[in-house]
Design a protein around this motif. Structure first.
Motif, PDB file in Angstrom:
ATOM      1  N   ILE B 122       0.845  -1.205   0.000  1.00 44.56           N
ATOM      2  CA  ILE B 122       0.000   0.000   0.000  1.00 44.56           C
ATOM      3  C   ILE B 122       0.880   1.255   0.000  1.00 44.56           C
ATOM      4  N   GLY B 123       1.947   1.224   0.785  1.00 44.70           N
ATOM      5  CA  GLY B 123       2.844   2.377   0.850  1.00 44.70           C
ATOM      6  C   GLY B 123       3.458   2.687  -0.504  1.00 44.70           C
ATOM      7  N   ILE B 124       3.903   1.644  -1.189  1.00 49.18           N
ATOM      8  CA  ILE B 124       4.512   1.850  -2.509  1.00 49.18           C
ATOM      9  C   ILE B 124       3.460   2.371  -3.504  1.00 49.18           C
ATOM     10  N   LEU B 125       2.266   1.821  -3.381  1.00 47.56           N
ATOM     11  CA  LEU B 125       1.163   2.278  -4.246  1.00 47.56           C
ATOM     12  C   LEU B 125       0.932   3.779  -4.089  1.00 47.56           C
ATOM     13  N   PHE B 166      -4.326  11.038   4.424  1.00 46.16           N
ATOM     14  CA  PHE B 166      -5.319  10.527   3.482  1.00 46.16           C
ATOM     15  C   PHE B 166      -5.141   9.013   3.311  1.00 46.16           C
ATOM     16  N   ALA B 167      -3.879   8.613   3.128  1.00 46.42           N
ATOM     17  CA  ALA B 167      -3.592   7.172   2.964  1.00 46.42           C
ATOM     18  C   ALA B 167      -3.942   6.403   4.238  1.00 46.42           C
ATOM     19  N   LEU B 168      -3.650   6.988   5.382  1.00 47.72           N
ATOM     20  CA  LEU B 168      -3.950   6.319   6.658  1.00 47.72           C
ATOM     21  C   LEU B 168      -5.450   6.091   6.814  1.00 47.72           C
ATOM     22  N   ILE B 169      -6.208   7.099   6.436  1.00 47.82           N
ATOM     23  CA  ILE B 169      -7.670   6.964   6.532  1.00 47.82           C
ATOM     24  C   ILE B 169      -8.149   5.878   5.564  1.00 47.82           C
ATOM     25  N   TRP B 170      -7.598   5.890   4.370  1.00 48.02           N
ATOM     26  CA  TRP B 170      -7.999   4.906   3.352  1.00 48.02           C
ATOM     27  C   TRP B 170      -7.740   3.472   3.836  1.00 48.02           C
ATOM     28  N   LEU B 230       1.212   5.093  17.318  1.00 50.93           N
ATOM     29  CA  LEU B 230       2.540   5.339  17.902  1.00 50.93           C
ATOM     30  C   LEU B 230       3.568   4.297  17.496  1.00 50.93           C
ATOM     31  N   LYS B 231       3.095   3.122  17.127  1.00 51.56           N
ATOM     32  CA  LYS B 231       4.086   2.129  16.695  1.00 51.56           C
ATOM     33  C   LYS B 231       4.169   2.056  15.164  1.00 51.56           C
ATOM     34  N   GLY B 232       3.376   2.878  14.484  1.00 49.42           N
ATOM     35  CA  GLY B 232       3.315   2.845  13.023  1.00 49.42           C
ATOM     36  C   GLY B 232       4.645   3.187  12.386  1.00 49.42           C
ATOM     37  N   PHE B 233       5.126   2.345  11.530  1.00 55.14           N
ATOM     38  CA  PHE B 233       6.431   2.521  10.897  1.00 55.14           C
ATOM     39  C   PHE B 233       6.343   2.222   9.401  1.00 55.14           C
ATOM     40  N   ASP B 234       5.749   1.057   9.115  1.00 56.76           N
ATOM     41  CA  ASP B 234       5.823   0.508   7.768  1.00 56.76           C
ATOM     42  C   ASP B 234       5.207   1.383   6.682  1.00 56.76           C
ATOM     43  N   LEU B 235       4.012   1.931   6.947  1.00 54.95           N
ATOM     44  CA  LEU B 235       3.350   2.692   5.889  1.00 54.95           C
ATOM     45  C   LEU B 235       4.158   3.939   5.524  1.00 54.95           C
ATOM     46  N   ILE B 236       4.533   4.712   6.537  1.00 59.55           N
ATOM     47  CA  ILE B 236       5.236   5.974   6.254  1.00 59.55           C
ATOM     48  C   ILE B 236       6.612   5.682   5.665  1.00 59.55           C
TER      49      ILE B 236
END
Lengths: 430, 304
Positions: B122-125, B166-170, B230-236
């Motif tokens: 999703i992040g790459i997308l 926006f991506a996080l909400i999606w 707070l532990k979110g890493f992968d998406l960003i």
């Protein structure tokens, strides 16, 4: 009664797990076997990774007394694993190694070992291997000769189509901007969204040209110069100039590594600035026939001593760790595997894939049917002048990160060259 | 102790013991060790014995402007999660529950779909979507008539969290929607029908009946959202390129990763990284306690 049966059953299961685990280990090595623990570099989805798996299987089939346990990782995951394994004291016997600032963890943990006493001079041409330590030590067997990190790929067919010719000076490149823009083309495809690309593929060459000294960066790290000195600040200012001149597009900081290549191979850019390894990404034979690889054109006022220079760095490769070298059986097995890995046949494959510029083998004969761009690399080496320092090979950690981000900020007008230079100088001295 | 209670104790220990042992070894020990390491100059690569350095790593962290930049971004992510994903998820669940649109199964599947995909994918997308001449830039070029127009929000620290939000909400709205939907389906429909017979509007049904009944679910979702943020890493990490984008969008876990694993010029980077990790845990606990406090004030209980 039921409880007792339950407890007994659980104990039996737990015991079974322990025995199963231990059993696996006891089967791992026979009395005559040597086990090589190798930290490899690659990705199963790439040719390099697939080749590694094939080579390991072939070697083990031919050498049943040597068992290879390899762990293959790519990019950041690899570097992170090196740190984690060394921190945990889980040192491999052999590993893919950088010997510059990126290999700092090996140096800090005293795992670099001089390979000169172990390397067969009839097999390797030791004169082709860059010295890696202050006394000429060789800490790993590089995949090839110096890795050139800054090459201008030229689409000669597109230039002809627009009535242009291969530029010899930067001014000639600037003069191409109106024609390229009118045709809806970029001048230089450059992956400016990646900080390391500015560092590895552009800045080292520019600093060498502007300062007139290919070793300016290493001398600055040694304290002979400061990063706030005019040559470095002017080099950073030149990056800004490239954007202002339109040689780099105003969207360059939004162009990632894949997009830059895509732009070039689809004929949307006259040039691509990248490392020599990117030749492997140009797969279309028709395009290959029209691609020329040249050093960055002459900058205004550059000294003749650095004409046609390009940044380069000692190639990466596999090396023994101090731990692996300490056990003669392991060391001999590792050296045997390294010779197999670097055999003429395997080196030819690497050469054909574009992974290396030239081999380090004694009396190596390149086959005549190599791909066009591999032959073009030889032409490039003939056109190239001295090799200049790659910045991230010398500038460590935080200073390098700030420099990468700083160059991007300069390109979008959010920082001045002097500000970035001052930050780098402060962090490099910490 | 009687024979019966002794055998119960043996059974209890034999069943809980292995899991407890694994937990202590794999979770508790590293956490406690991380706390200890953070007060030292631990440098395992050099192999030197760690020395007690007190709060030096924590002081360094608090004096680092990058920490506060990452903290601010993390609070934005928490805000997006709590005040974006949860309300939108709640409203979508309500719309599906009350059958206010046709094709509920389709919409439910579509909104939840991102949860089946790898976050890295999703992040790459999304990274591709926001690239130079990517889909968003193409739309801007078409609308503005300027062929050089580009979507530049990813380049500036002031705006980078907007596309990321926006991506996080999606991605995560569907997760909260499913939790709300599952709890909505436990509500007695007769209650809602009675309210409507008494003249309650849809708006009143939602705010006067549904929201109070699901207050505890809101609280649980808020806690999940805060912990996840707070532990979110992968998406960003995957959505940004190395350099200006990742620095601008840096959140605390990425800050910790960069300081602990990439800053090779810092010989005590592991100890410093441990201090940052502990700070993330402390910040998470503080925010979750605050959310609990607010939830209790509003009458929510942590039960579902």
């Amino acid at each position: 009664m039921k409880t007792r049966i339950l407890v007994a059953a659980m104990l039996v299961m737990a015991l079974g797990l322990v025995v199963a685990g231990g059993g696996g280990q006891s089967q791992a090595t026979g009395p005559q076997q040597v086990t090589l623990d190798i930290l490899a570099y690659g990705d199963n989805s790439t040719r390099e990774g697939q080749d590694w798996n094939r080579l390991v299987a072939e070697f083990q089939a031919a050498n049943p007394t040597i068992r290879i346990e390899s762990e293959m990782l790519y990019d950041q995951a690899y570097h992170q694993k090196v740190e984690a394994r060394l921190a945990a004291g889980d040192v491999p016997d052999m590993a893919y190694m950088w010997v510059d600032a990126q290999g700092q963890a090996w140096r800090d943990s005293n795992q670099f070992v001089d390979h000169r006493p172990f390397l067969n001079p009839d097999f390797y041409d030791l004169s082709l291997i860059d010295p890696m330590g202050p006394n000429g030590e060789i800490f790993q067997v590089p995949l090839g000769t110096s890795n050139i990190t800054s090459v201008l790929f030229v689409n000669t067919a597109l230039l002809s189509e627009l009535g242009l010719s291969v530029p010899r000076t930067y001014a000639e490149m600037v003069a191409m901007v109106p024609a390229a823009t009118a045709a809806g083309k970029e001048v230089v495809a450059f992956a400016g969204a990646e900080g390391w690309v500015w560092n590895s593929c552009l800045l080292g060459t520019v600093v060498g040209r502007v300062s007139g000294d290919g070793n300016w960066i290493s001398k600055a790290m040694a304290g002979q110069y400061k990063f706030t000195d005019k040559p470095f600040v002017d080099s950073l200012a030149f990056l800004q100039q490239m954007v202002e001149d339109g040689v780099l597009s105003n969207s360059v900081v939004l162009t990632d590594y894949g997009a830059a290549l895509s732009s070039f191979v689809n004929g949307n850019a006259l040039f691509m600035l990248d490392g020599q390894w990117r030749a492997g990404g140009i797969e279309d034979p028709a395009l290959q026939a029209n691609v020329q690889m040249i050093p960055f054109p002459a900058l205004p006022g550059e000294s003749t001593s650095v004409a046609n220079s390009a940044s380069g760095v000692t190639s990466v490769g596999y090396g023994l760790t101090a731990k692996g070298a300490s056990d003669p059986a392991v060391r001999d097995a590792a050296l045997k595997f390294m010779e197999f890995f670097n055999s003429p046949a395997n080196t030819t494959t690497r050469l054909a894939d574009g992974a290396i510029v030239a081999p380090i083998l004694k009396n190596f004969q390149a086959p005549a049917d190599l791909p066009l761009l591999v032959k073009e690399k030889a032409n490039f080496m003939g056109r190239m002048g001295v090799t200049s320092n790659v910045v991230d090979a010398f500038v460590p950690g935080e200073a390098n990160n700030v420099l990468n981000t700083g160059m991007q900020n300069i390109a979008i007008g959010r920082a001045t060259p002097a500000e970035v230079a001052a930050q780098v100088e402060r962090l490099a001295r910490q | 102790m009687g024979k019966r209670s002794r055998s119960d104790a043996v059974a209890y220990v034999s069943m809980v013991g292995p899991a407890l042992l694994v937990y202590l070894l794999i979770v508790a020990y590293p956490v406690l060790n991380s706390v200890v390491i953070s007060f030292t100059n631990f440098n395992p690569i050099a192999g030197t014995a760690p020395e007690f350095t007190g709060l030096a790593n924590y002081r360094r962290m608090l004096q680092d402007p990058d920490f506060w930049h990452a903290f601010r971004n993390n609070m934005v992510v928490v805000g997006i999660s709590v005040f974006g994903q949860i309300p939108i998820g709640f409203v979508l669940a309500y719309i599906l529950f009350r059958k206010l649109v046709r094709g509920q199964a389709f919409f439910q599947a579509m909104v939840f779909l991102p949860n089946f995909l790898s976050t890295i994918v999703i992040g790459i997308l999304w990274r591709r979507i926001f690239l130079a001449n990517g889909p968003v830039s193409r739309v801007l070029q078409a609308v503005s008539g300027d062929p050089s127009a580009q979507f530049t929000m990813m380049l500036y620290p002031e705006t980078v969290m907007i596309p990321i939000g926006f991506a996080l909400i999606w991605i995560y709205t569907g997760f909260f929607m499913i939790i709300f939907l599952a709890n909505l389906q436990k509500i007695d429909l007769g209650l809602l029908e009675a309210a409507q017979i008494d003249g309650a509007t849809e708006f009143q049904v939602f705010f006067k009946i549904i929201v109070p009944m699901l207050a505890s679910v809101l609280l649980i979702n808020a806690i999940l959202a805060i912990a996840g943020s707070l532990k979110g890493f992968d998406l960003i990490f995957s959505m940004t390129t190395q350099g200006i984008q990742r620095d601008n969008a840096m959140v605390l876990p990425i800050f910790m990763y960069q300081k602990a694993f990439l800053d090779r010029s810092n010989s005590v980077r592991f100890a410093y990284g441990a201090a940052i990790s502990n700070a993330i845990v402390l910040i998470s606990i503080a925010i979750i306690l605050f959310a609990n406090f607010v939830g209790k004030k509003l009458g929510a209980q942590e039960d579902m």
